[in-house]
Design an enzyme around this catalytic site. Structure first.
Site, PDB file in Angstrom:
ATOM      1  N   ASN A  42     -13.935  -0.193  17.823  1.00 20.44           N
ATOM      2  CA  ASN A  42     -13.431   0.029  19.192  1.00 20.44           C
ATOM      3  C   ASN A  42     -14.251   0.958  20.077  1.00 20.44           C
ATOM      4  OD1 ASN A  42     -10.880  -1.478  19.103  1.00 20.44           O
ATOM      5  ND2 ASN A  42     -10.396  -0.044  17.458  1.00 20.44           N
ATOM      6  N   GLU A  64      -8.175  -5.032   5.286  1.00 22.42           N
ATOM      7  CA  GLU A  64      -8.006  -4.719   3.867  1.00 22.42           C
ATOM      8  C   GLU A  64      -6.832  -5.485   3.256  1.00 22.42           C
ATOM      9  OE1 GLU A  64      -8.855  -0.597   5.267  1.00 22.42           O
ATOM     10  OE2 GLU A  64      -9.213  -0.235   3.147  1.00 22.42           O
ATOM     11  N   ASN A  80       0.867  -1.174   0.000  1.00 22.54           N
ATOM     12  CA  ASN A  80       0.000   0.000   0.000  1.00 22.54           C
ATOM     13  C   ASN A  80       0.903   1.224   0.000  1.00 22.54           C
ATOM     14  OD1 ASN A  80      -1.780   2.061   0.513  1.00 22.54           O
ATOM     15  ND2 ASN A  80      -2.665   1.148   2.347  1.00 22.54           N
ATOM     16  N   GLY A  97     -10.766   8.204   8.150  1.00 21.05           N
ATOM     17  CA  GLY A  97     -11.717   8.505   7.090  1.00 21.05           C
ATOM     18  C   GLY A  97     -12.910   7.595   7.322  1.00 21.05           C
ATOM     19  N   ARG A 144     -11.947  15.922   8.130  1.00 21.38           N
ATOM     20  CA  ARG A 144     -12.704  16.350   6.937  1.00 21.38           C
ATOM     21  C   ARG A 144     -14.127  16.750   7.308  1.00 21.38           C
ATOM     22  NH1 ARG A 144     -11.372  10.948   3.881  1.00 21.38           N
ATOM     23  NH2 ARG A 144      -9.117  11.096   3.923  1.00 21.38           N
ATOM     24  N   GLY A 154     -11.274   1.585  12.806  1.00 21.03           N
ATOM     25  CA  GLY A 154     -10.776   2.025  14.122  1.00 21.03           C
ATOM     26  C   GLY A 154     -11.853   2.434  15.110  1.00 21.03           C
ATOM     27  N   ILE A 155     -12.758   3.302  14.695  1.00 25.14           N
ATOM     28  CA  ILE A 155     -13.814   3.770  15.598  1.00 25.14           C
ATOM     29  C   ILE A 155     -14.934   2.725  15.680  1.00 25.14           C
ATOM     30  CG2 ILE A 155     -15.522   5.596  15.998  1.00 25.14           C
ATOM     31  CD1 ILE A 155     -13.559   7.339  14.116  1.00 25.14           C
ATOM     32  N   GLY A 156     -15.358   2.231  14.528  1.00 24.31           N
ATOM     33  CA  GLY A 156     -16.467   1.274  14.481  1.00 24.31           C
ATOM     34  C   GLY A 156     -16.190   0.014  15.289  1.00 24.31           C
ATOM     35  N   GLY A 172     -13.411   5.212  10.575  1.00 20.77           N
ATOM     36  CA  GLY A 172     -12.004   5.313  10.970  1.00 20.77           C
ATOM     37  C   GLY A 172     -11.602   6.769  10.858  1.00 20.77           C
ATOM     38  N   ARG A 174     -10.343   8.585  20.956  1.00 22.86           N
ATOM     39  CA  ARG A 174      -9.971   8.313  22.347  1.00 22.86           C
ATOM     40  C   ARG A 174      -9.803   9.633  23.103  1.00 22.86           C
ATOM     41  NH1 ARG A 174      -5.839   3.984  19.981  1.00 22.86           N
ATOM     42  NH2 ARG A 174      -5.888   5.636  18.441  1.00 22.86           N
ATOM     43  N   ARG A 188      -2.560  -2.147  -3.447  1.00 24.55           N
ATOM     44  CA  ARG A 188      -3.752  -1.328  -3.240  1.00 24.55           C
ATOM     45  C   ARG A 188      -3.655  -0.126  -4.185  1.00 24.55           C
ATOM     46  NH1 ARG A 188      -4.746   3.499   0.787  1.00 24.55           N
ATOM     47  NH2 ARG A 188      -6.960   3.752   0.425  1.00 24.55           N
ATOM     48  N   HIS A 238     -13.030   3.156   0.170  1.00 19.72           N
ATOM     49  CA  HIS A 238     -13.046   2.083   1.189  1.00 19.72           C
ATOM     50  C   HIS A 238     -13.711   0.827   0.633  1.00 19.72           C
ATOM     51  CE1 HIS A 238     -13.186   5.383   4.528  1.00 19.72           C
ATOM     52  NE2 HIS A 238     -11.937   4.963   4.391  1.00 19.72           N
ATOM     53  N   LYS A 261       3.305   0.874   3.123  1.00 18.19           N
ATOM     54  CA  LYS A 261       2.939  -0.131   4.133  1.00 18.19           C
ATOM     55  C   LYS A 261       2.910  -1.478   3.447  1.00 18.19           C
ATOM     56  CE  LYS A 261      -0.320   2.863   6.395  1.00 18.19           C
ATOM     57  NZ  LYS A 261      -1.727   3.105   6.467  1.00 18.19           N
TER      58      LYS A 261
HETATM   59  P1  ADP Z   1      -7.459   4.881   8.977  1.00 25.16           P
HETATM   60  O1  ADP Z   1      -8.541   5.594   8.254  1.00 25.16           O
HETATM   61  O2  ADP Z   1      -6.244   5.725   9.239  1.00 25.16           O
HETATM   62  O3  ADP Z   1      -7.179   3.479   8.490  1.00 25.16           O
HETATM   63  P2  ADP Z   1      -8.446   3.530  11.351  1.00 25.16           P
HETATM   64  O4  ADP Z   1      -9.549   2.726  10.788  1.00 25.16           O
HETATM   65  O5  ADP Z   1      -7.211   2.833  11.811  1.00 25.16           O
HETATM   66  O6  ADP Z   1      -8.080   4.738  10.432  1.00 25.16           O
HETATM   67  O7  ADP Z   1      -9.044   4.358  12.584  1.00 25.16           O
HETATM   68  C1  ADP Z   1      -8.228   5.205  13.345  1.00 25.16           C
HETATM   69  C2  ADP Z   1      -9.113   5.926  14.352  1.00 25.16           C
HETATM   70  O8  ADP Z   1      -9.811   4.971  15.148  1.00 25.16           O
HETATM   71  C3  ADP Z   1      -8.336   6.751  15.351  1.00 25.16           C
HETATM   72  O9  ADP Z   1      -8.075   8.045  14.869  1.00 25.16           O
HETATM   73  C4  ADP Z   1      -9.295   6.799  16.529  1.00 25.16           C
HETATM   74  O10 ADP Z   1     -10.175   7.901  16.352  1.00 25.16           O
HETATM   75  C5  ADP Z   1     -10.096   5.534  16.408  1.00 25.16           C
HETATM   76  N1  ADP Z   1      -9.766   4.549  17.458  1.00 25.16           N
HETATM   77  C6  ADP Z   1      -8.794   3.628  17.467  1.00 25.16           C
HETATM   78  N2  ADP Z   1      -8.814   2.906  18.616  1.00 25.16           N
HETATM   79  C7  ADP Z   1      -9.823   3.392  19.362  1.00 25.16           C
HETATM   80  C8  ADP Z   1     -10.378   3.081  20.662  1.00 25.16           C
HETATM   81  N3  ADP Z   1      -9.868   2.119  21.419  1.00 25.16           N
HETATM   82  N4  ADP Z   1     -11.428   3.812  21.080  1.00 25.16           N
HETATM   83  C9  ADP Z   1     -11.959   4.783  20.310  1.00 25.16           C
HETATM   84  N5  ADP Z   1     -11.495   5.118  19.096  1.00 25.16           N
HETATM   85  C10 ADP Z   1     -10.444   4.447  18.627  1.00 25.16           C
END
Ligand code: ADP
Length: 396
Positions: A334, A383, A7, A211, A240, A330-332, A209, A284, A90, A179, A14
């Site tokens: 965690n 991915e 990527n 994005g 954004r 990331g957000i979805g 995430g 976070r 990618r 995505h 990466k």
């Molecule tokens: P990218 O679009 O860079 O691939 P990711 O899907 O890795 O992003 O998501 C990164 C984001 O996920 C971080 O900026 C943060 O906001 C969120 N995140 C990661 N871990 C946690 C957590 N434990 N709790 C809440 N938000 C989290």
């Protein structure tokens, strides 16, 4: 089979080496600051991470260091390069030319180049990575996997803008969506869980995430998605704006004396939950600030959930129904609070969150109660694995 997944960004690369029979990551890492100075972080599975600061004037040098690390006596995971069976790249934008992954040939590279205008920051970097790998691994088959390809099934009524038709004809201005690799991977898994792989289905995938985008997936195919001509559209994101009245662009330019580029920088990099809260783009930090009573952080989180719920509602309407929803990225994966905030708008669908089950991070889980009319899941995206699977499927 060992697939090297690449990527490539403008100054980074990466990678993962994935053994595709077991679907295990053999090694992964990143080259940063390519063209500036250069840093390689290489993590072989089961061994210590290696960090090297080495001159990387270009992507070819970066790929060469990665291949060296993969075959090194100490940090290595393979004896020599003949153990790499294929490379999966990618690629951000495939325009209307690519509705699926492809084996890379000279003709394909020319066709990808023709899409460069649509993603001027990303596609040229992806192509540089392809060229570097082709030079260093001459006989190894390579596959390109596009972020946009999954969304090429959107009906025209969903992908067209209310812009004079000539702009579509002349410049191909339309919604492309991004995505796609993640939406495809997670929706496939969700349909497996639902046992609806070969049946009519209506699901919504929330990739949240840095994005973020939400996709309506009907019968396994992308039906509509929240990102548009570029990844700026749709949801409020880390930095954004998401959807905004385009007249704001001219208004800011006039008020601030900015060029269009400067305004676009504000919209892409200085806005979203980061610009709204003045705290951070990381959820976070936002969670912590909101718990401490920071009103702008609370507002940013409320706006994020509100906009996401609006998209979900509009896609339920567009598909005339919904079988299930999945949260990923990331957000979805965690952030239980964000998921709960979004689901709090979905009572009209008969969705009831299971508060204990929702207390989950980075795992596949059902987060609604047994009597919820629509089940909601967390499903981790991957991915790189999706790219490795596509690569194997095309070269086998
Ligand atoms: P990218 O679009 O860079 O691939 P990711 O899907 O890795 O992003 O998501 C990164 C984001 O996920 C971080 O900026 C943060 O906001 C969120 N995140 C990661 N871990 C946690 C957590 N434990 N709790 C809440 N938000 C989290």
């Amino acid at each position: 089979m060992n697939v090297f997944v690449v990527n490539c960004g403008s100054s980074s690369l990466k990678y993962q080496l994935i053994e595709t029979d077991s679907e295990k990551v053999v090694a992964k890492g990143i080259c940063e600051r390519i063209g500036i100075d250069g840093k390689l972080k290489h993590k072989p599975t089961g061994k210590d991470e290696v960090v090297k600061e080495v001159a990387m004037p270009d992507h070819k040098a970066a790929v060469a260091y990665v291949l060296e690390a993969l075959t090194d006596e100490n940090s290595g995971v393979i004896a020599d390069l003949s153990e790499i069976d294929a490379v999966g790249h990618r690629i951000v934008h495939g325009g209307e030319k690519f509705a699926s992954s492809v084996v890379i040939t000279d003709d394909i590279i020319s066709a990808i180049e023709e899409c460069n205008d649509l993603a001027p920051l990303h596609n040229p970097a992806n192509l540089i990575g392809i060229a570097a790998c082709r030079e260093l691994m001459k006989d190894v088959p390579m596959v390109g996997v596009f972020d946009t390809a999954f969304h090429q099934t959107m009906p025209k009524k969903a992908f067209m803008y209310g812009l004079a038709y000539e702009y579509y004809e002349e410049y191909k201005i339309r919604k492309y969506g991004f995505h796609g690799t993640s939406h495809s991977f997670v929706s496939k898994r969700l349909l497996e869980i639902l046992n609806k792989t070969d049946e009519p289905s209506k699901v919504i995938i929330c990739h949240l995430g840095n994005g973020s985008s939400i996709t309506a997936v009907k019968d396994g195919k992308s039906f509509d998605t929240s990102m548009g001509f570029t990844p700026l559209d749709g949801l409020i994101m880390g930095t954004r704006t998401g959807s905004i009245d385009p007249a704001v662009v001219q208004y800011i330019a006039d008020k601030k004396g900015y060029t269009i580029d400067q305004v676009m920088n504000v919209l892409n990099k200085e806005s979203g939950v980061d610009g709204l809260s003045g705290v951070s783009s990381d959820f976070r930090d936002l969670d912590e600030a909101s718990m401490a009573g920071n009103e702008r952080a609370i507002l940013a989180l409320e706006m994020f959930a509100y906009r996401a719920a609006q998209y979900i509602g509009s896609y339920v309407a567009a598909m005339n129904g919904i079988d299930a929803i999945a949260f990923t990225a990331g957000i979805g994966e965690n952030d239980d609070k964000v998921r709960a905030a979004i689901c709090s708008y979905l009572g009209y669908l008969g969705i009831t969150l299971d508060v204990d089950a929702n207390n989950v991070r980075g795992k596949e889980a059902l987060i609604t109660t047994a009597d919820s009319k629509v089940p909601v899941y967390t499903i981790p995206t991957n991915e790189e694995l999706a790219i490795a699977r596509e690569t194997v499927a095309l070269i086998s």
